[in-house]
Design a protein around this motif. Structure first.
Motif, PDB file in Angstrom:
ATOM      1  N   ASN A 122     -70.770  26.971 -57.484  1.00  0.00           N
ATOM      2  CA  ASN A 122     -70.065  28.188 -57.073  1.00  0.00           C
ATOM      3  C   ASN A 122     -68.606  28.036 -57.494  1.00  0.00           C
ATOM      4  OD1 ASN A 122     -69.386  30.642 -55.846  1.00  0.00           O
ATOM      5  ND2 ASN A 122     -68.880  29.618 -53.923  1.00  0.00           N
ATOM      6  N   ALA A 123     -68.354  28.222 -58.765  1.00  0.00           N
ATOM      7  CA  ALA A 123     -67.018  28.008 -59.315  1.00  0.00           C
ATOM      8  C   ALA A 123     -66.291  29.314 -59.613  1.00  0.00           C
ATOM      9  CB  ALA A 123     -67.115  27.175 -60.595  1.00  0.00           C
ATOM     10  N   ARG A 124     -66.936  30.439 -59.369  1.00  0.00           N
ATOM     11  CA  ARG A 124     -66.354  31.722 -59.752  1.00  0.00           C
ATOM     12  C   ARG A 124     -66.506  32.745 -58.628  1.00  0.00           C
ATOM     13  NH1 ARG A 124     -69.364  29.153 -63.377  1.00  0.00           N
ATOM     14  NH2 ARG A 124     -68.395  28.566 -65.353  1.00  0.00           N
ATOM     15  N   PRO A 125     -65.564  33.680 -58.527  1.00  0.00           N
ATOM     16  CA  PRO A 125     -64.347  33.782 -59.354  1.00  0.00           C
ATOM     17  C   PRO A 125     -63.391  32.623 -59.081  1.00  0.00           C
ATOM     18  CG  PRO A 125     -64.269  35.359 -57.559  1.00  0.00           C
ATOM     19  CD  PRO A 125     -65.641  34.758 -57.529  1.00  0.00           C
ATOM     20  N   GLU A 126     -62.720  32.179 -60.123  1.00  0.00           N
ATOM     21  CA  GLU A 126     -61.846  31.029 -59.995  1.00  0.00           C
ATOM     22  C   GLU A 126     -60.638  31.365 -59.127  1.00  0.00           C
ATOM     23  OE1 GLU A 126     -60.831  29.493 -63.789  1.00  0.00           O
ATOM     24  OE2 GLU A 126     -62.901  29.253 -64.450  1.00  0.00           O
ATOM     25  N   PRO A 127     -60.148  30.387 -58.371  1.00  0.00           N
ATOM     26  CA  PRO A 127     -58.983  30.643 -57.527  1.00  0.00           C
ATOM     27  C   PRO A 127     -57.733  30.865 -58.369  1.00  0.00           C
ATOM     28  CG  PRO A 127     -59.515  28.308 -57.529  1.00  0.00           C
ATOM     29  CD  PRO A 127     -60.630  28.993 -58.259  1.00  0.00           C
ATOM     30  N   PRO A 128     -56.761  31.612 -57.838  1.00  0.00           N
ATOM     31  CA  PRO A 128     -55.512  31.806 -58.584  1.00  0.00           C
ATOM     32  C   PRO A 128     -54.669  30.537 -58.575  1.00  0.00           C
ATOM     33  CG  PRO A 128     -55.356  32.802 -56.424  1.00  0.00           C
ATOM     34  CD  PRO A 128     -56.768  32.320 -56.554  1.00  0.00           C
ATOM     35  N   PHE A 129     -53.671  30.511 -59.450  1.00  0.00           N
ATOM     36  CA  PHE A 129     -52.736  29.396 -59.490  1.00  0.00           C
ATOM     37  C   PHE A 129     -51.650  29.618 -58.437  1.00  0.00           C
ATOM     38  CE2 PHE A 129     -54.408  29.503 -63.858  1.00  0.00           C
ATOM     39  CZ  PHE A 129     -54.868  28.204 -63.964  1.00  0.00           C
ATOM     40  N   THR A 130     -51.425  28.618 -57.603  1.00  0.00           N
ATOM     41  CA  THR A 130     -50.388  28.729 -56.577  1.00  0.00           C
ATOM     42  C   THR A 130     -49.008  28.551 -57.204  1.00  0.00           C
ATOM     43  OG1 THR A 130     -50.722  26.377 -56.087  1.00  0.00           O
ATOM     44  CG2 THR A 130     -51.876  27.972 -54.703  1.00  0.00           C
ATOM     45  N   SER A 131     -48.040  29.319 -56.703  1.00  0.00           N
ATOM     46  CA  SER A 131     -46.680  29.274 -57.253  1.00  0.00           C
ATOM     47  C   SER A 131     -45.709  28.604 -56.292  1.00  0.00           C
ATOM     48  CB  SER A 131     -46.194  30.691 -57.579  1.00  0.00           C
ATOM     49  OG  SER A 131     -47.021  31.302 -58.545  1.00  0.00           O
ATOM     50  N   ALA A 132     -45.568  29.162 -55.092  1.00  0.00           N
ATOM     51  CA  ALA A 132     -44.590  28.618 -54.138  1.00  0.00           C
ATOM     52  C   ALA A 132     -45.008  29.009 -52.726  1.00  0.00           C
ATOM     53  CB  ALA A 132     -43.197  29.173 -54.462  1.00  0.00           C
ATOM     54  N   PRO A 133     -44.660  28.144 -51.750  1.00  0.00           N
ATOM     55  CA  PRO A 133     -43.917  26.878 -51.871  1.00  0.00           C
ATOM     56  C   PRO A 133     -44.840  25.735 -52.298  1.00  0.00           C
ATOM     57  CG  PRO A 133     -44.454  27.273 -49.598  1.00  0.00           C
ATOM     58  CD  PRO A 133     -44.936  28.475 -50.338  1.00  0.00           C
ATOM     59  N   THR A 134     -44.244  24.684 -52.895  1.00  0.00           N
ATOM     60  CA  THR A 134     -45.036  23.548 -53.360  1.00  0.00           C
ATOM     61  C   THR A 134     -44.610  22.222 -52.727  1.00  0.00           C
ATOM     62  OG1 THR A 134     -43.544  23.260 -55.239  1.00  0.00           O
ATOM     63  CG2 THR A 134     -45.499  24.646 -55.573  1.00  0.00           C
ATOM     64  N   ASN A 135     -43.414  22.179 -52.159  1.00  0.00           N
ATOM     65  CA  ASN A 135     -42.949  20.911 -51.591  1.00  0.00           C
ATOM     66  C   ASN A 135     -42.147  21.140 -50.305  1.00  0.00           C
ATOM     67  OD1 ASN A 135     -42.341  18.267 -51.209  1.00  0.00           O
ATOM     68  ND2 ASN A 135     -40.820  18.121 -52.850  1.00  0.00           N
ATOM     69  N   LYS A 136     -41.094  21.953 -50.430  1.00  0.00           N
ATOM     70  CA  LYS A 136     -40.251  22.242 -49.273  1.00  0.00           C
ATOM     71  C   LYS A 136     -39.926  23.729 -49.236  1.00  0.00           C
ATOM     72  CE  LYS A 136     -37.935  17.719 -49.253  1.00  0.00           C
ATOM     73  NZ  LYS A 136     -38.599  17.192 -50.468  1.00  0.00           N
ATOM     74  N   ALA A 137     -39.672  24.231 -48.030  1.00  0.00           N
ATOM     75  CA  ALA A 137     -39.190  25.591 -47.834  1.00  0.00           C
ATOM     76  C   ALA A 137     -38.154  25.562 -46.721  1.00  0.00           C
ATOM     77  CB  ALA A 137     -40.336  26.534 -47.473  1.00  0.00           C
ATOM     78  N   TYR A 138     -37.242  26.548 -46.758  1.00  0.00           N
ATOM     79  CA  TYR A 138     -36.134  26.536 -45.811  1.00  0.00           C
ATOM     80  C   TYR A 138     -36.011  27.883 -45.122  1.00  0.00           C
ATOM     81  CZ  TYR A 138     -34.786  22.286 -48.312  1.00  0.00           C
ATOM     82  OH  TYR A 138     -34.777  21.041 -48.874  1.00  0.00           O
ATOM     83  N   GLY A 139     -35.544  27.858 -43.880  1.00  0.00           N
ATOM     84  CA  GLY A 139     -35.290  29.085 -43.149  1.00  0.00           C
ATOM     85  C   GLY A 139     -36.309  29.335 -42.068  1.00  0.00           C
ATOM     86  N   GLU A 140     -36.295  30.561 -41.567  1.00  0.00           N
ATOM     87  CA  GLU A 140     -37.187  30.940 -40.474  1.00  0.00           C
ATOM     88  C   GLU A 140     -38.454  31.624 -40.957  1.00  0.00           C
ATOM     89  OE1 GLU A 140     -34.849  33.290 -37.874  1.00  0.00           O
ATOM     90  OE2 GLU A 140     -33.637  31.597 -37.145  1.00  0.00           O
ATOM     91  N   SER A 141     -38.545  31.894 -42.261  1.00  0.00           N
ATOM     92  CA  SER A 141     -39.762  32.482 -42.842  1.00  0.00           C
ATOM     93  C   SER A 141     -39.901  31.995 -44.275  1.00  0.00           C
ATOM     94  CB  SER A 141     -39.704  34.014 -42.798  1.00  0.00           C
ATOM     95  OG  SER A 141     -38.660  34.494 -43.625  1.00  0.00           O
ATOM     96  N   THR A 142     -41.114  32.134 -44.805  1.00  0.00           N
ATOM     97  CA  THR A 142     -41.402  31.671 -46.166  1.00  0.00           C
ATOM     98  C   THR A 142     -42.311  32.671 -46.863  1.00  0.00           C
ATOM     99  OG1 THR A 142     -41.131  29.327 -45.683  1.00  0.00           O
ATOM    100  CG2 THR A 142     -42.557  29.882 -47.524  1.00  0.00           C
ATOM    101  N   GLN A 143     -42.034  32.899 -48.142  1.00  0.00           N
ATOM    102  CA  GLN A 143     -42.922  33.725 -48.960  1.00  0.00           C
ATOM    103  C   GLN A 143     -43.871  32.818 -49.726  1.00  0.00           C
ATOM    104  OE1 GLN A 143     -41.946  37.412 -51.348  1.00  0.00           O
ATOM    105  NE2 GLN A 143     -42.202  35.982 -53.044  1.00  0.00           N
ATOM    106  N   PHE A 144     -45.162  33.071 -49.567  1.00  0.00           N
ATOM    107  CA  PHE A 144     -46.211  32.375 -50.321  1.00  0.00           C
ATOM    108  C   PHE A 144     -46.606  33.277 -51.489  1.00  0.00           C
ATOM    109  CE2 PHE A 144     -46.325  31.038 -45.957  1.00  0.00           C
ATOM    110  CZ  PHE A 144     -46.547  29.675 -46.005  1.00  0.00           C
ATOM    111  N   SER A 145     -46.690  32.712 -52.680  1.00  0.00           N
ATOM    112  CA  SER A 145     -47.029  33.517 -53.850  1.00  0.00           C
ATOM    113  C   SER A 145     -47.976  32.749 -54.758  1.00  0.00           C
ATOM    114  CB  SER A 145     -45.764  33.918 -54.618  1.00  0.00           C
ATOM    115  OG  SER A 145     -45.047  32.773 -55.047  1.00  0.00           O
ATOM    116  N   TRP A 146     -48.774  33.494 -55.510  1.00  0.00           N
ATOM    117  CA  TRP A 146     -49.759  32.920 -56.429  1.00  0.00           C
ATOM    118  C   TRP A 146     -49.958  33.876 -57.593  1.00  0.00           C
ATOM    119  CZ3 TRP A 146     -50.456  34.200 -51.343  1.00  0.00           C
ATOM    120  CH2 TRP A 146     -51.166  35.376 -51.074  1.00  0.00           C
ATOM    121  N   SER A 147     -50.651  33.416 -58.626  1.00  0.00           N
ATOM    122  CA  SER A 147     -50.844  34.234 -59.814  1.00  0.00           C
ATOM    123  C   SER A 147     -51.774  35.406 -59.516  1.00  0.00           C
ATOM    124  CB  SER A 147     -51.419  33.389 -60.953  1.00  0.00           C
ATOM    125  OG  SER A 147     -52.704  32.890 -60.607  1.00  0.00           O
TER     126      SER A 147
END
Length: 225
Positions: free
Chosen positions: A133-158
């Protein structure tokens, strides 16, 4: 046969082998080989079946790779993949204790593996049922990848063309047993969440026409003030 050499391998019952005015009887689990015009060599015990019980029942990535513990006295392995109707789909000989193929459609299959002895006789089959069960393939993750700062964070992917929804998960543990956010039907390739300082894990899967693909690799990051 290999280079004119005939091989006989018996898995069940008994088989009579003739050659060079000599005949031998092979029992189950034994094999023999003979060159044209020469008598067959003495029977030898076939290699035992490899142990495949540690292989996963569900695969979520291509290319395919299966690995198992090596067999003593093996010079290689024959590995095959059969579909749900027992049709042979993939067939290969591998020198080490792993089989690799570049691709295969999603579905249910059976992996069949046997060792190859020094006499080139192929041993007892081992079988392992698996679902790809390899499809549909997952998107590529963009951010965050290591650290994030503040009281909220935006998660994004391709963004992937043709995908209906994205399934986003955020957890406080790498096994995702403690989910903090579970959004199974996002249409955008991003989400903003308020977060307290701490360590988090997130991942995303694609959904196409109701078909839920595998989650991508989890991303760990630390939220800092």
């Amino acid at each position: 046969s290999v280079s004119g050499q005939a091989r006989s391998e018996v898995l069940t019952g008994r088989v009579q082998v003739d050659g060079g005015r000599k005949e031998i009887v092979l029992g189950a689990g034994f094999g023999s080989s003979a060159e044209p015009g020469k008598p067959p060599v003495a029977p030898s015990r076939l290699l035992a079946a490899p142990e495949l019980s540690a292989l996963p029942a569900i695969l979520e990535r291509v290319p395919l790779r299966f690995a198992w513990n090596p067999l003593p006295d093996s010079r290689g392995y024959r590995a095959q993949v059969l579909d749900s109707s027992a049709n042979l789909i993939l067939d290969g000989v591998f020198q080490d204790n792993a089989a690799r193929w570049p691709d295969l459609p999603d579905g249910r299959y059976t992996l069949r593996v046997r060792g190859i002895g020094g006499d080139r006789l192929e041993g007892i089959d081992a079988q392992h049922a698996f679902t790809l069960n390899a499809r549909p393939e997952p998107p590529f993750t963009s951010a965050p990848t290591n650290k994030a700062y503040g009281e909220s964070t935006q998660f994004s992917w391709s963004e992937t063309a043709g995908i209906d929804f994205y399934h986003f998960q955020l957890a406080s543990d790498a096994a995702f047993s403690r989910l903090l956010t579970d959004e199974p039907a996002l249409t955008a390739s991003r989400i903003v969440l308020p977060l307290a300082p701490g360590r988090y894990y997130w991942r995303v899967a694609s959904i196409d026409k109701g078909d839920h693909g595998p989650f991508g690799d989890a991303v760990a990051f630390e939220q800092r003030p």
